[in-house]
Design a protein around this motif. Structure first.
Motif, PDB file in Angstrom:
ATOM      1  N   LEU A   3       0.812  -1.206   0.000  1.00  0.00           N
ATOM      2  CA  LEU A   3       0.000   0.000   0.000  1.00  0.00           C
ATOM      3  C   LEU A   3       0.853   1.267   0.000  1.00  0.00           C
ATOM      4  O   LEU A   3       0.468   2.276  -0.580  1.00  0.00           O
ATOM      5  N   LYS A 103      -6.379   5.794  -5.260  1.00  0.00           N
ATOM      6  CA  LYS A 103      -5.865   4.426  -5.275  1.00  0.00           C
ATOM      7  C   LYS A 103      -6.105   3.721  -3.943  1.00  0.00           C
ATOM      8  O   LYS A 103      -6.440   2.544  -3.903  1.00  0.00           O
ATOM      9  N   GLN A 107      -9.199  -0.216  -2.771  1.00  0.00           N
ATOM     10  CA  GLN A 107      -8.499  -1.475  -2.552  1.00  0.00           C
ATOM     11  C   GLN A 107      -9.469  -2.611  -2.242  1.00  0.00           C
ATOM     12  O   GLN A 107     -10.574  -2.399  -1.761  1.00  0.00           O
ATOM     13  N   LEU A 111      -7.154  -5.856   1.879  1.00  0.00           N
ATOM     14  CA  LEU A 111      -6.256  -4.747   2.176  1.00  0.00           C
ATOM     15  C   LEU A 111      -6.939  -3.652   2.980  1.00  0.00           C
ATOM     16  O   LEU A 111      -6.363  -2.596   3.215  1.00  0.00           O
TER      17      LEU A 111
END
Length: 584
Positions: A3, A103, A107, A111
Motif C-alpha cells: 500500500l 488508489k 483497494q 487490504l
C-alpha cells in the motif's frame, strides 16, 4: 504491491482544512499525512485539532483547480455525511494527493484496515469479554427452539460447503420431517438457491420464513418439492401468507426474466399480499436526494420540505414499516405462517423479517438481542454488506451496474422510528444505531465485511480480524449506549405508520451540522434519574428515622404528662420530622 507504494506524497505542509458540512467552519492551516489506511491532518496552531479519516469513509473525491493561481482544492464527501475541503497551493502536490487517495480508497477487502487493526479489547472489570465471532452461532441461538420443539424443527447442514446456496449459511433451520432431497429440489426452484428457511417462531406457534422468488418464468413452471416444503409448515387445515416486497407489476415483470411469484393454483393454502418496498437501485437514488437536500442550506423551508418529500426516503421508511406491521399482524393476531420474499431475498426481505421480530419479540429490543438479530437476519442470511456499502450518500446511482444500496440503513432508520415512538421499550439508545451505521460503511472491525458467510469463511475474517461485538460488549463501552429510560416491555409494540408519524432522523443525517439535536440530552436525563434515586434513598432512610423516633417517644413517655400532652408532643415531633423529609 504494498500500500505504501501507492502513496505519491506522504507528507505535505500548509494544507488548509475547511469543514463544509455546516457551512460555518473556519479555515485552519495544518500538515497532511497520507498513510496506508488513514488520511491524517493536524493543526499547526497548537490547539490539538486533528483529523483521522479512514479511506473507506471517503465516498467521493472532487478536484477543483484555481484558475488564477497554482494549486486548488480537494473536496472529500464522506459516508458519515461530512464534507471536507483541503486547500493545497501547488498543482503538482494537489494532483499527487488526489491520485494517492483514489488508489487507496479502491483497494480489495483483504487490504482494508480491519485486516491490519489489532485492538486490545479487555475489560476493566473481572467480567471476561465474549468473543463476538462465536457469540451468535446457530446451534446456541436456536437451542431453546430445538429443545422445546424438536419434533417440528431441526438444524440441517446440507449447505455446509455452500454448494446448495452460496449466500446461505452452512446451518439452517428446516422442518423436521422434510428430507434434504426435497430441500435441494426446492433450492433449485428458487432464485439463487434461497429455499424457504425458518427465521422466527412466535408465541402460539406461528412461524416466519424467508426465501427468494420462485423461478416460475413465463411458462408457469412448478416444483412439487417446493410446494410440499411450504405446506409442511402449515399443518392440516391452516392457511399461510406470502408477503411479496414487490409491487404486482414488478412481480409480473420478473416472470419475463425467469422469476415471478407463486401461482395460486400451486399454493392454494397460501394467500399472497404485495407490500412494495423500493428496489436497491431506487433506494440508493432516494438516499442520494435525501442527503443532497439535507446539505442545501440556501433553500427556503418550503423548498427544503418539498425536496425532502421528493427524495422518497421517508416514503421508503413508511413502506418498510407497513410491510413489517402486516407481517407481524399475520403472525400475532391470526397465528398464521408467513413467508417473506422479494426477488433475490437479500435486501427488502431482510428488512421486513427483522423489523417484524423487533415489533413482536422484546428480546430484539435489548442490546444483545439486536446483535443477534443482525447476525441472524443480515450477516448469516447473506446480505451483501461489502457491495451494498461500497459507496454512500454522495455517489449517484445512475449506473445500472452499481451494486451499492442503503438497505441496512433503511432497517436502522425503521428501528429509529420504533425507538422514537416507544422510547421506554428499548434497552439501547439511538446512538448505538448510529454507531452500527458507521461501522457498516467504514469500520476498524471485520463484522460487516464480505457479502456472505461463504465469502467471510474464505477471507478467514474470524482469524484475521476482530469482531465489532467484542468491542461493543465491553462493560465500560456498552454503558454509553444503554437507555436510561428503559423499562422492559414484554408485549408487542404496534407503531403508527401514518406519514405524519414518520420522523426525519436528524441525529444521523444532520450529525455534523448546527441543526443536530442536543447530544447531551440523554446524559442529562441519566443525571436527573440518578439524583431522583438518591433522593428517594435519603427519603427512605429518613422515614426509618421517623419510625424509630415515634417508637422512642412512646417508650420513654413520662407518667406525669397527661395523655393529651403526650400525644401533642408526639405529633409536634412527627410534624417537624415530616417537614424535614419533604424539604429533602
Amino acid at each position: 504491491m504494498e500500500l505504501c507504494d501507492l502513496i505519491l506524497i506522504p507528507n505535505l505542509d500548509n494544507v488548509i482544512l475547511i469543514d463544509k458540512s455546516d457551512g460555518n467552519s473556519k479555515s485552519i492551516d495544518g500538515t497532511l499525512c497520507i498513510s496506508s489506511h488513514h488520511l491524517l491532518w493536524s493543526s499547526r496552531q497548537g490547539d490539538g485539532q486533528e483529523l483521522w479519516l479512514l479511506y473507506r469513509n471517503i465516498d467521493l473525491i472532487e478536484k477543483k483547480l484555481n484558475t488564477q493561481s497554482p494549486g486548488g482544492s480537494i473536496i472529500l464527501k464522506c459516508k458519515d455525511f461530512r464534507i471536507l475541503q483541503l486547500d493545497i497551493n501547488s498543482t503538482d502536490d494537489l494532483t499527487n494527493v488526489v491520485l494517492s487517495i483514489e488508489k487507496l480508497t479502491s483497494q480489495e477487502q483483504t487490504l482494508q484496515y480491519p485486516f491490519f487493526n489489532r485492538p486490545h479489547i479487555t475489560s476493566n472489570t473481572m467480567v471476561e469479554v465474549e468473543d463476538g465471532w462465536t457469540a451468535f452461532i446457530p446451534v446456541s441461538e436456536w437451542s431453546r427452539l430445538l429443545t422445546a420443539f424438536a419434533d417440528e424443527w431441526r438444524i440441517s447442514y446440507l449447505n455446509k460447503d455452500y454448494k446448495i446456496c452460496n449466500s446461505y449459511p452452512s446451518a439452517v433451520i428446516v422442518p423436521c420431517h422434510i428430507e434434504d432431497e426435497i430441500i435441494i429440489s426446492s433450492a433449485s426452484f428458487r432464485d439463487g438457491g434461497r429455499f424457504p428457511v425458518l427465521c422466527y417462531r412466535h408465541e402460539g406457534g406461528s412461524i416466519l420464513l424467508r426465501s427468494s422468488q420462485p423461478m416460475c418464468g413465463t411458462s408457469g413452471k412448478r416444483c412439487k418439492e417446493d410446494e410440499r416444503l411450504l405446506n409442511a409448515v402449515l399443518g392440516p387445515g391452516r392457511r399461510g401468507y406470502i408477503i411479496d416486497t414487490r409491487s404486482v407489476s414488478q412481480a409480473q415483470s420478473a416472470r419475463a426474466k425467469g422469476g415471478g411469484t407463486e401461482m395460486d393454483a400451486a399454493y392454494p393454502q397460501w394467500r399472497k399480499v404485495h407490500k412494495a418496498i423500493p428496489r436497491p437501485h431506487d433506494l440508493a437514488d432516494s438516499f442520494f436526494k435525501l442527503i443532497e437536500a439535507c446539505n442545501d442550506v440556501t433553500c427556503s423551508t418550503s423548498q427544503w420540505i418539498s425536496r425532502l418529500d421528493n427524495s422518497g426516503w421517508l416514503s421508503a421508511v413508511q413502506s418498510a414499516l407497513n410491510a413489517a406491521c402486516v407481517t407481524a399482524q399475520c403472525l400475532h393476531q391470526e397465528v398464521a405462517a408467513v413467508l417473506v420474499h422479494g426477488s433475490a431475498g437479500r435486501d427488502s426481505t431482510l428488512v421486513v423479517t427483522s423489523l417484524a421480530q423487533a415489533i413482536l419479540n422484546p428480546d430484539c429490543r435489548t442490546v444483545r438481542g439486536l446483535q443477534a438479530l443482525i447476525e441472524r437476519e443480515w450477516i448469516q442470511a447473506g446480505h451483501q454488506f461489502f457491495s451494498r456499502t461500497r459507496h454512500g450518500p454522495y455517489y449517484s446511482s445512475n449506473s445500472q451496474n452499481s451494486t451499492h444500496a442503503p438497505t441496512f440503513l433503511l432497517f436502522l432508520d425503521c428501528l429509529y422510528q420504533l425507538h422514537y415512538q416507544f422510547q421506554f421499550s428499548f434497552e439501547y439508545t439511538i446512538e448505538l444505531l448510529i454507531e452500527l451505521y458507521n461501522h457498516a460503511y467504514y469500520s476498524n472491525y471485520g463484522t460487516f465485511l464480505g457479502d456472505s458467510e461463504a465469502e467471510r469463511d474464505s477471507l478467514r475474517l474470524s482469524e484475521r480480524t476482530c469482531s465489532l461485538w467484542s468491542y461493543i460488549n465491553q462493560p465500560e463501552i456498552l454503558e454509553k449506549w444503554l437507555n436510561p429510560l428503559y423499562e422492559p416491555n414484554s408485549g408487542v409494540i404496534w407503531p403508527s405508520v401514518a406519514p405524519v408519524s414518520i420522523q426525519l432522523w436528524k441525529e444521523l443525517y444532520f450529525a455534523h451540522t448546527s441543526v443536530a439535536p442536543w447530544k447531551g440530552l440523554l446524559s442529562c436525563i441519566k443525571q436527573i434519574k440518578e439524583n431522583y434515586v438518591a433522593v428517594r434513598k435519603v427519603a427512605g432512610q429518613l422515614q426509618i428515622q421517623i419510625k424509630r423516633a415515634i417508637e422512642e417517644i412512646r417508650s420513654n413517655s413520662i407518667s406525669d404528662i397527661s395523655y393529651e400532652e403526650e400525644n401533642q408532643d408526639e405529633h409536634t415531633c412527627i410534624a417537624q420530622l415530616s417537614l424535614e423529609s419533604q424539604s429533602i
